[in-house]
Structures are given as C-alpha cells and as structure tokens.
Design a protein around this motif. Sequence first.
Motif, short mmCIF file in Angstrom:
data_model
loop_
_atom_site.label_atom_id
_atom_site.label_comp_id
_atom_site.label_asym_id
_atom_site.label_seq_id
_atom_site.Cartn_x
_atom_site.Cartn_y
_atom_site.Cartn_z
N ASP A 99 14.28 57.75 29.76
CA ASP A 99 15.17 57.48 30.88
C ASP A 99 16.56 58.02 30.58
O ASP A 99 16.95 58.15 29.42
CB ASP A 99 15.27 55.97 31.15
N ASP A 134 14.67 54.40 39.30
CA ASP A 134 13.70 54.02 38.28
C ASP A 134 13.69 54.98 37.10
O ASP A 134 12.95 54.79 36.14
CB ASP A 134 12.29 53.91 38.88
N SER A 164 18.13 43.55 38.39
CA SER A 164 16.98 44.45 38.50
C SER A 164 16.61 45.00 37.13
O SER A 164 17.36 44.86 36.15
CB SER A 164 17.29 45.60 39.46
N ASP A 165 15.44 45.64 37.06
CA ASP A 165 14.95 46.15 35.78
C ASP A 165 15.82 47.26 35.22
O ASP A 165 15.71 47.60 34.04
CB ASP A 165 13.52 46.67 35.95
N GLN A 166 16.68 47.86 36.07
CA GLN A 166 17.55 48.94 35.58
C GLN A 166 18.64 48.42 34.66
O GLN A 166 19.19 49.17 33.86
CB GLN A 166 18.20 49.68 36.76
#
Length: 234
Positions: A99, A134, A164-166
């Motif tokens: 990422d 994402d 959030s997952d970020q």
Amino acid sequence: MKKIVHTLFLFIFFATLTSCHTKKKDDLAIIEYQCPMKCEADKIFDEPGNCAICKMNLQPLETKIKETDEISDLSIYNLPSKWKTQNNTEIELKGLKGDVVVMVMIYTTCKAACPRLVADMRGIEAQIPEAQKDKIKLVLVSIDPETDTPERLKEFSIENEMKSDQWIFLTGSESDTREFAAVLAVNYKQISPMDFSHSNIISVFDQQGELAHQKEGLGVNHEETVSKILELVD
C-alpha cells in the motif's frame, strides 16, 4: 540541502540494517514460452526452444511479474521494530507493504500542533477518490508510548472519526519510536510530563516502503502530497 542530507542518512541507516536482516519482496519480470500449435495442450516452458512434437519454435508469452525476496536498502520495511495498533494487535512495518503509506508522528494529549496535523491527514484522505482509498494507509505513530496505549489510541481514533480500515495508529517502545523518528527526520523532546515539542512532517512512502515525498508545516497546502499519492496508486 536538508533533503540531500536526509536521503544520505537513510542510505547509511538502512545499509547498516540490511547487513543483518533478511530482505523482503520486490518484483521481477519473467518470460514464459509455449508451442504455437499447443501440441502439449497448455504446457509452459521457462526457456526458448523447439516443440518436441511439431518441432516449431516455442513462442514467448506475455511478460509476467514474479515476486522475489528483495526490497530496496532504503525501505522502511527493513526495520525490525514491532508495534501495537489501536486494536491492540502487534504488527511490523513490513505488514504495510503493498500500500501507499501516508505517515505522521503525533501524541494524543497534544493541544497545539497535533490537532492541526490530524486535520491535515483528514484533509489529505478527503481528496483521495473512493476507488483509490483501499490502496493507501494513513498511519499515525505516537511519540508518547507511555500515555498512548492501544486503548487510548482507539479512543482517539473514534473521537476524531478516523475509524475506517485506512487509518492505523501505532505505539511502540521508546527505543523503536526514537529510531523511527530519526528515519523520518522527526525531532521531538519532552518538555513537561504531558507535553512534547516536535517536528511537523507528513511523509509518503511507496508500496515498497521507500520515501517518496515529505511536507513540513501546519495547515499547509497538501496539493503536492495528494498528487504524489495518486501518482503512486495509479
């Protein structure tokens, strides 16, 4: 001049690390071959040659990407430090590999600079298209591990609507925090039991953990930062 010195520091720092730590993955192009008549169905060959049945030349297939076990000496994923997230799970930095990582160092009891840095991070996140979110991680690393336990970081993430997952919040040992701050060229010093003076730097790392961009200051224009992030995720 400051950027040159910082880059040189990173090179020396990671060259030392990689002399005693295993490297991780990078990408390597490979070519595969196949009989144009498919005499042996879909059998693939690693080297050029001739088909054993029709004797025709094997034809190269589309170039593929194969993963190897190498990353750059300048990657932060060479660091062996372990961290706790706001969810009280232990991770290594290499767990972020793949990422684009946007990173800043803060502490949750800060009443001056850190709220502005948090707002800057949220402003950056707001400018990333939904389809690309994402592919990035927004990481906030505490410079006050004694106060910023995983439980406190969880509360802070909820208070600031960064759920959030970020969003990833990290806390580690004092030594690992100092080491990582040095890598980011972040200076900090405790000036009272609850207060620190510190640099205000937002850093962007590419998918392999190499530093791609830095911006220093509070409430500054992050157009270049967002452009670099979008360039990396495309």
